[in-house]
Motif scaffolding. Structure first.
Motif, PDB file in Angstrom:
ATOM      1  N   LEU A 160       0.779  -1.216   0.002  1.00  0.00           N
ATOM      2  CA  LEU A 160      -0.055   0.167  -0.007  1.00  0.00           C
ATOM      3  C   LEU A 160       0.815   1.267   0.175  1.00  0.00           C
ATOM      4  CD1 LEU A 160      -2.744   1.520   0.105  1.00  0.00           C
ATOM      5  CD2 LEU A 160      -2.922   1.046   2.360  1.00  0.00           C
ATOM      6  N   ILE A 161       1.828   1.117   0.707  1.00  0.00           N
ATOM      7  CA  ILE A 161       2.876   2.446   0.853  1.00  0.00           C
ATOM      8  C   ILE A 161       3.380   2.807  -0.455  1.00  0.00           C
ATOM      9  CG2 ILE A 161       5.113   3.412   1.908  1.00  0.00           C
ATOM     10  CD1 ILE A 161       4.049   1.961   4.563  1.00  0.00           C
ATOM     11  N   ALA A 162       3.798   1.265  -1.413  1.00  0.00           N
ATOM     12  CA  ALA A 162       4.557   1.428  -2.378  1.00  0.00           C
ATOM     13  C   ALA A 162       3.592   2.098  -3.611  1.00  0.00           C
ATOM     14  CB  ALA A 162       5.053  -0.033  -2.954  1.00  0.00           C
ATOM     15  N   VAL A 163       2.284   1.838  -3.381  1.00  0.00           N
ATOM     16  CA  VAL A 163       1.160   2.424  -4.567  1.00  0.00           C
ATOM     17  C   VAL A 163       1.260   3.880  -4.200  1.00  0.00           C
ATOM     18  CG1 VAL A 163      -1.450   2.363  -5.050  1.00  0.00           C
ATOM     19  CG2 VAL A 163      -0.099   0.227  -4.667  1.00  0.00           C
ATOM     20  N   HIS A 164       1.298   4.434  -3.041  1.00  0.00           N
ATOM     21  CA  HIS A 164       1.325   5.681  -2.747  1.00  0.00           C
ATOM     22  C   HIS A 164       2.549   6.429  -3.560  1.00  0.00           C
ATOM     23  CE1 HIS A 164      -1.962   7.084  -0.330  1.00  0.00           C
ATOM     24  NE2 HIS A 164      -1.754   5.697   0.364  1.00  0.00           N
ATOM     25  N   ALA A 165       3.846   5.530  -3.488  1.00  0.00           N
ATOM     26  CA  ALA A 165       4.965   6.182  -3.862  1.00  0.00           C
ATOM     27  C   ALA A 165       5.120   5.940  -5.300  1.00  0.00           C
ATOM     28  CB  ALA A 165       6.028   5.372  -3.082  1.00  0.00           C
ATOM     29  N   THR A 166       4.456   5.257  -6.011  1.00  0.00           N
ATOM     30  CA  THR A 166       4.639   4.829  -7.461  1.00  0.00           C
ATOM     31  C   THR A 166       3.435   5.300  -8.354  1.00  0.00           C
ATOM     32  OG1 THR A 166       3.774   2.605  -7.191  1.00  0.00           O
ATOM     33  CG2 THR A 166       6.103   2.842  -7.126  1.00  0.00           C
ATOM     34  N   ASN A 167       2.508   5.445  -7.736  1.00  0.00           N
ATOM     35  CA  ASN A 167       1.089   5.685  -8.849  1.00  0.00           C
ATOM     36  C   ASN A 167       0.904   7.016  -8.671  1.00  0.00           C
ATOM     37  OD1 ASN A 167      -1.338   5.857  -9.749  1.00  0.00           O
ATOM     38  ND2 ASN A 167      -1.845   3.797  -9.728  1.00  0.00           N
ATOM     39  N   PRO A 168       1.045   7.828  -9.743  1.00  0.00           N
ATOM     40  CA  PRO A 168       0.968   9.215  -9.385  1.00  0.00           C
ATOM     41  C   PRO A 168      -0.585   9.978  -9.155  1.00  0.00           C
ATOM     42  CG  PRO A 168       1.318   8.780 -11.881  1.00  0.00           C
ATOM     43  CD  PRO A 168       1.452   7.485 -10.880  1.00  0.00           C
ATOM     44  N   LYS A 169      -1.609   8.739  -9.403  1.00  0.00           N
ATOM     45  CA  LYS A 169      -2.865   9.273  -9.280  1.00  0.00           C
ATOM     46  C   LYS A 169      -3.270   8.962  -7.701  1.00  0.00           C
ATOM     47  CE  LYS A 169      -5.283   8.698 -13.909  1.00  0.00           C
ATOM     48  NZ  LYS A 169      -6.251   8.160 -14.592  1.00  0.00           N
ATOM     49  N   VAL A 170      -2.692   8.200  -7.147  1.00  0.00           N
ATOM     50  CA  VAL A 170      -2.944   8.058  -5.736  1.00  0.00           C
ATOM     51  C   VAL A 170      -2.357   8.969  -4.910  1.00  0.00           C
ATOM     52  CG1 VAL A 170      -2.829   6.425  -3.752  1.00  0.00           C
ATOM     53  CG2 VAL A 170      -3.131   5.510  -5.940  1.00  0.00           C
ATOM     54  N   CYS A 171      -3.317   9.645  -4.124  1.00  0.00           N
ATOM     55  CA  CYS A 171      -2.578  11.173  -3.733  1.00  0.00           C
ATOM     56  C   CYS A 171      -1.735  10.818  -2.446  1.00  0.00           C
ATOM     57  CB  CYS A 171      -3.784  11.920  -3.139  1.00  0.00           C
ATOM     58  SG  CYS A 171      -4.923  12.489  -4.212  1.00  0.00           S
ATOM     59  N   ASN A 172      -1.009  11.909  -2.294  1.00  0.00           N
ATOM     60  CA  ASN A 172       0.232  11.823  -1.238  1.00  0.00           C
ATOM     61  C   ASN A 172      -0.272  12.414  -0.122  1.00  0.00           C
ATOM     62  OD1 ASN A 172       0.228  14.424  -2.239  1.00  0.00           O
ATOM     63  ND2 ASN A 172       2.411  14.676  -2.303  1.00  0.00           N
ATOM     64  N   HIS A 173      -1.277  12.110   0.508  1.00  0.00           N
ATOM     65  CA  HIS A 173      -1.930  12.275   1.815  1.00  0.00           C
ATOM     66  C   HIS A 173      -2.402  11.011   2.335  1.00  0.00           C
ATOM     67  CE1 HIS A 173      -6.038  13.061   3.957  1.00  0.00           C
ATOM     68  NE2 HIS A 173      -4.853  13.474   4.901  1.00  0.00           N
ATOM     69  N   ILE A 174      -2.204  10.692   3.761  1.00  0.00           N
ATOM     70  CA  ILE A 174      -2.487   9.350   4.298  1.00  0.00           C
ATOM     71  C   ILE A 174      -3.299   9.955   5.617  1.00  0.00           C
ATOM     72  CG2 ILE A 174      -1.864   7.346   5.369  1.00  0.00           C
ATOM     73  CD1 ILE A 174       0.212   6.848   3.463  1.00  0.00           C
ATOM     74  N   HIS A 175      -4.626   9.423   5.756  1.00  0.00           N
ATOM     75  CA  HIS A 175      -5.204   9.629   7.211  1.00  0.00           C
ATOM     76  C   HIS A 175      -4.710   8.480   8.051  1.00  0.00           C
ATOM     77  CE1 HIS A 175      -7.656  11.119   9.944  1.00  0.00           C
ATOM     78  NE2 HIS A 175      -8.437  10.176  10.208  1.00  0.00           N
ATOM     79  N   PHE A 176      -4.047   8.721   8.893  1.00  0.00           N
ATOM     80  CA  PHE A 176      -3.308   7.338   9.850  1.00  0.00           C
ATOM     81  C   PHE A 176      -3.754   7.720  11.329  1.00  0.00           C
ATOM     82  CE2 PHE A 176       0.990   5.907  11.069  1.00  0.00           C
ATOM     83  CZ  PHE A 176       0.481   4.335  10.822  1.00  0.00           C
ATOM     84  N   PRO A 177      -4.952   7.141  11.699  1.00  0.00           N
ATOM     85  CA  PRO A 177      -5.558   7.431  13.117  1.00  0.00           C
ATOM     86  C   PRO A 177      -4.729   6.829  14.208  1.00  0.00           C
ATOM     87  CG  PRO A 177      -7.256   6.360  11.597  1.00  0.00           C
ATOM     88  CD  PRO A 177      -5.934   6.394  10.839  1.00  0.00           C
ATOM     89  N   LEU A 178      -4.238   7.538  14.948  1.00  0.00           N
ATOM     90  CA  LEU A 178      -3.585   7.013  16.208  1.00  0.00           C
ATOM     91  C   LEU A 178      -4.370   6.944  17.368  1.00  0.00           C
ATOM     92  CD1 LEU A 178      -0.744   7.064  17.841  1.00  0.00           C
ATOM     93  CD2 LEU A 178      -1.141   9.702  18.390  1.00  0.00           C
ATOM     94  N   GLN A 179      -5.255   7.678  17.803  1.00  0.00           N
ATOM     95  CA  GLN A 179      -6.314   7.439  18.783  1.00  0.00           C
ATOM     96  C   GLN A 179      -5.651   7.707  20.190  1.00  0.00           C
ATOM     97  OE1 GLN A 179      -8.979   7.970  17.576  1.00  0.00           O
ATOM     98  NE2 GLN A 179      -9.492   6.431  16.162  1.00  0.00           N
ATOM     99  N   ALA A 180      -4.255   7.071  20.403  1.00  0.00           N
ATOM    100  CA  ALA A 180      -3.732   7.450  21.761  1.00  0.00           C
ATOM    101  C   ALA A 180      -2.301   7.158  21.601  1.00  0.00           C
ATOM    102  CB  ALA A 180      -4.445   6.693  22.837  1.00  0.00           C
ATOM    103  N   GLY A 181      -1.489   7.326  22.166  1.00  0.00           N
ATOM    104  CA  GLY A 181      -0.054   7.138  22.143  1.00  0.00           C
ATOM    105  C   GLY A 181       0.708   6.321  23.134  1.00  0.00           C
ATOM    106  N   SER A 182      -0.055   6.124  24.064  1.00  0.00           N
ATOM    107  CA  SER A 182       0.382   5.208  25.308  1.00  0.00           C
ATOM    108  C   SER A 182      -0.078   3.861  24.883  1.00  0.00           C
ATOM    109  CB  SER A 182      -0.246   5.665  26.643  1.00  0.00           C
ATOM    110  OG  SER A 182      -0.460   4.365  27.522  1.00  0.00           O
ATOM    111  N   ASP A 183       0.818   2.688  25.025  1.00  0.00           N
ATOM    112  CA  ASP A 183       0.656   1.359  24.781  1.00  0.00           C
ATOM    113  C   ASP A 183      -0.480   0.668  25.772  1.00  0.00           C
ATOM    114  OD1 ASP A 183       2.385   1.265  22.667  1.00  0.00           O
ATOM    115  OD2 ASP A 183       3.963   0.299  23.820  1.00  0.00           O
ATOM    116  N   THR A 184      -0.361   1.143  26.947  1.00  0.00           N
ATOM    117  CA  THR A 184      -1.345   0.829  27.753  1.00  0.00           C
ATOM    118  C   THR A 184      -3.097   1.093  27.313  1.00  0.00           C
ATOM    119  OG1 THR A 184       0.254   1.494  29.542  1.00  0.00           O
ATOM    120  CG2 THR A 184      -2.211   0.780  30.325  1.00  0.00           C
ATOM    121  N   ILE A 185      -3.120   2.411  26.890  1.00  0.00           N
ATOM    122  CA  ILE A 185      -4.210   2.890  26.623  1.00  0.00           C
ATOM    123  C   ILE A 185      -4.636   2.134  25.127  1.00  0.00           C
ATOM    124  CG2 ILE A 185      -5.861   4.986  25.818  1.00  0.00           C
ATOM    125  CD1 ILE A 185      -5.256   4.538  28.717  1.00  0.00           C
TER     126      ILE A 185
END
Ligand code: SF4
Length: 461
Positions: A268-293
């Protein structure tokens, strides 16, 4: 005494009765649809509009003018539900004025709160869950015969509405649903209960819909799914779908939402890098940064894995923008846990973020956790998070000043009809003076300034 019986003066002949009936059937009825919540609901409303328009209904933009009023609802946050309850109270007045008006509830609230609605708002005529929209025309016909079947909320393991195409309004971007449901069961989320199990459409039917929207003049498509990058159909996966969609002539840009970090693979990352129509924006939901949470949320990744994926994306995809979702005040979140979320923010420096205070949703696992964070603390954390994100957004946007970016013209800017608003491939909003171009044109804009989430520039001829 001879003469006409007074009754006969008002009695219609059989032919006239047929004529009145035919006129009633042939006169289009008006429907009004109001949509709450996510883009998937927007798409579903277009799907329902398509079904109704095949049944001789026409759209109206005014609820007061409609014979059928539909609310397509959301259960993800308490606030969205409260708005719909209040709106139903308003619409009841229209039904009191004209009992012929039908009122329907669609979407997640219909699925989730059907018993409550039936009990507290008996004036609602139709309740349909997200997998039951095909039943709507049949229900309306049954209603004509006074056999209205009011409720259907059965979830399906199969329904993807593969053969139905939505009635879209004009625009630049067309939303296309590619999969439905979710199997991830994040503990804070009601979606797996209101939308059911994951299932994907066939690549062929999606491509057919993309060809259709391209012929209608759309330049951009956004592929939609509750868990979009876990798309798979007959062994074919999401990156293959993106490649197939990109072969459609006339489509310049491909976006998608909403993905899950667990389903970001190297392909999936490679398609973003190589296919010019696939936009260079990724929504990447973190939700929380602590492993416990993260574990309590059942997010299935760790802080370290999330950061390493974000770094890989930035390394491989030129000019990439990353946006995210974050929740503060999840049950049990300590100040130290919250600091870890700020830590991830400082490492990744997201371009933009949707930030939320945790709100408990009855029926979810997290609603059973009893160590809730006090409201004041949640608010304080939210404000600190927003402040940090504003700094990062500005930093990211300022890095584009002096660059020339490709912009798809969308519409007039909100502030001046002498200016256009457009969007870069990386999903940044750009404002620039008009020089004769039209919405849908792709132009090069030199970025001169950045303020908040917006870039300002000058078109290059
Ligand atoms: S991935 Fe999690 S947050 Fe997203 S829809 Fe599924 S359960 Fe909800």
């Amino acid at each position: 005494m001879e003469g006409e019986c007074p009754q006969n003066i008002f009695t219609l002949s059989e032919r006239e009765v047929m004529q009145v009936r035919d006129e009633k059937i042939n006169t289009p009825k008006k429907y009004y649809i109001e949509t709450y919540g996510c883009q998937m609901n927007e798409y579903d409303s277009e799907l329902v509009a398509g079904l109704l328009e095949k049944q001789n209904y026409i759209r109206t933009e005014s609820s007061e003018d409609a014979q059928l009023i539909l609310l397509n609802t959301c259960s993800v946050r308490e606030h969205a539900e409260e708005k719909v309850h209040a709106r139903l109270g308003n619409l009841k007045i229209l039904k009191e004025k004209d009992p012929e008006v039908k009122l329907g509830l669609l979407g997640c609230m219909a699925q989730n709160l059907k018993e409550d609605i039936l009990k507290s708002k008996p004036y609602v005529d139709v309740i349909l869950g997200p997998d039951s929209y095909r039943k709507l025309p049949g229900m309306l016909e049954a209603d004509e015969a006074n056999e209205l079947n009011v409720i259907d909320t059965k979830l399906s393991r199969m329904e993807v509405y593969d053969d139905l195409f939505p009635a879209r309004r004009e625009g630049i971007n067309a939303w296309i649903s590619i999969m439905r449901g979710c199997d991830k069961f994040c503990t804070f989320c009601i979606v797996p209960f209101t939308r059911g199990r994951e299932r994907s459409r066939s690549i062929e039917s999606i491509v057919e819909e993309v060809i259709q929207v391209s012929a209608e003049g759309f330049k951009e498509v956004t592929l939609l799914g509750q868990n979009v990058n876990s798309f798979h159909h007959e062994g074919r996966r999401f990156h293959e779908l993106l490649d197939k969609v990109s072969e459609v002539d006339g489509i310049e840009r491909i976006r998608y939402t909403s993905p899950h970090p667990q389903d970001f693979d190297d392909e999936l990352i490679a398609v973003h890098a190589t296919n010019p129509k696939v936009c260079n924006h990724i929504h990447f939901p973190l939700q929380a940064g602590s492993d416990t949470i993260l574990e309590r949320m059942n997010r299935t990744y760790t802080k370290a894995h999330f950061i390493s994926l974000a770094e890989k994306m930035r390394d491989q995809i030129p000019g990439l923008a990353i946006s995210t979702d974050m929740i503060v005040g999840f049950p049990g979140e300590t100040e130290a846990d919250f600091q870890e979320t700020l830590d991830v923010m400082n490492t990744v420096k997201f371009d933009t973020a949707f930030t939320f205070k945790y709100s408990s949703r009855p029926g979810t696992k997290a609603a059973e956790f009893d160590d809730s964070v006090p409201e004041g603390e949640k608010q304080d954390r939210l404000e600190r998070m927003i402040k940090l994100q504003r700094e990062h957004t500005l930093l990211r946007n300022e890095s584009h000043v002096g660059e020339t970016l490709e912009v798809l013209v969308e519409k007039d800017s909100k502030k001046s009809e002498k200016q256009h608003q457009g969007r870069t491939r990386s999903n940044k909003i750009v404002i620039f003076d008009k020089t004769g171009e039209q919405p849908g044109d792709v132009v090069n804009v030199k970025v001169l300034d950045a303020k908040g989430i917006t870039l300002f520039g000058r078109i290059l001829n």
